[in-house]
Design an enzyme around this catalytic site. Structure first.
Site, short mmCIF file in Angstrom:
data_model
loop_
_atom_site.label_atom_id
_atom_site.label_comp_id
_atom_site.label_asym_id
_atom_site.label_seq_id
_atom_site.Cartn_x
_atom_site.Cartn_y
_atom_site.Cartn_z
N ALA A 13 82.78 -19.85 -51.61
CA ALA A 13 82.78 -18.55 -52.48
C ALA A 13 83.17 -18.43 -53.71
O ALA A 13 83.94 -18.93 -54.34
CB ALA A 13 83.53 -17.69 -51.33
N CYS A 14 82.79 -17.17 -54.19
CA CYS A 14 83.18 -16.76 -55.44
C CYS A 14 84.65 -16.79 -56.09
O CYS A 14 85.56 -16.54 -55.01
CB CYS A 14 82.96 -15.36 -55.85
SG CYS A 14 83.41 -14.65 -57.39
#
Lengths: 75, 163
Positions: A13-14
């Site tokens: 994820a980011c």
């Protein structure tokens, strides 16, 4: 497309796709190509912006079954 | 190479909040900016200092009020409350569970990664005095400064955030 190094950022994820891309890019020479696989939906926009702003060149992006593949040439 | 160093862009973040969700946002942006090759500064002030506290008690001589503050405030990145839906600590447990499910990096690791990427972590010394927090209680490798140092960085920054 040919690449000199492969970065698997699938499932991350980011901000991990760009953090890892930056790290991997650091190991390449100018002109070499990094191939990145990612599944984060924001990665497409993120990596395009990242490449533009850091003086690298996004050569191509593809999407297949939710996996984005990027080829970025080191500037 | 020296050319590149001097043209590096700057990002600064004032971390005022000691809430888990806000600190996560701050450290995600900081890590992102570091990946953009920016020089990044996080200036932790007031409750934001709690994100940089060690999670174990450090024996230090303190006055009564300072001791009270020390007890009442969360000890470190893994013990912060949520700004919304905290539910006496159940909220953070739930959000950590969901973050794990979605492969989002936990806050203590985001802080470690920020350090690794060369993000400058600065503790506001005035807030430390007010809240009775001493250097020994904070993470190692921090810098200690005030508004002057922050403004020095921020005046050259293109991205300056207050969180």
């Amino acid at each position: 497309m040919k690449s000199d190094k492969l970065l698997d950022a699938k499932g991350l994820a980011c901000p991990m796709p760009i953090v890892n891309t930056k790290k991997a890019m650091g190991e390449l020479e100018s002109g070499q190509v990094l191939e990145i696989h990612a599944t984060d939906k924001g990665a497409k926009t993120d990596l395009a912006a990242w490449a533009k702003s850091t003086g690298n060149e996004l050569l191509e992006t593809t999407e297949e079954n939710g996996v984005f593949t990027f080829w970025i040439k080191k500037g | 190479m020296t050319m590149k160093e001097t043209t590096k862009e700057k990002t600064t973040i004032v971390l005022f909040s000691g809430d888990l969700d806000k600190a996560i946002a701050a450290f995600i942006i900081a890590n992102g900016a570091a990946s953009y090759d920016h020089e990044v500064t996080i200036f932790a002030t007031f409750w934001g200092l709690n994100a940089l506290r060690k999670d174990t008690p450090v024996p230090i001589k303190k006055g009564f009020l300072e001791k009270m503050f020390g007890w009442m405030m969360p000890r470190g990145a893994d013990n912060l409350p949520l700004s919304k839906m905290n539910f006496m600590g159940m909220g953070p447990k739930m959000i950590k569970h969901i973050m794990k499910k979605h492969n989002v990096v936990p806050l203590p690791d985001l802080i470690g990664m920020a350090k690794e990427q060369g993000v400058k972590l600065v503790a506001c010394t005035m807030s430390m005095d007010l809240l009775g927090i001493q250097k020994e209680e904070l993470l190692d490798d921090l810098e200690y400064a005030g508004v002057g140092a922050y403004l020095g960085d921020a005046s050259e920054g293109k991205v300056n955030l207050f969180i």
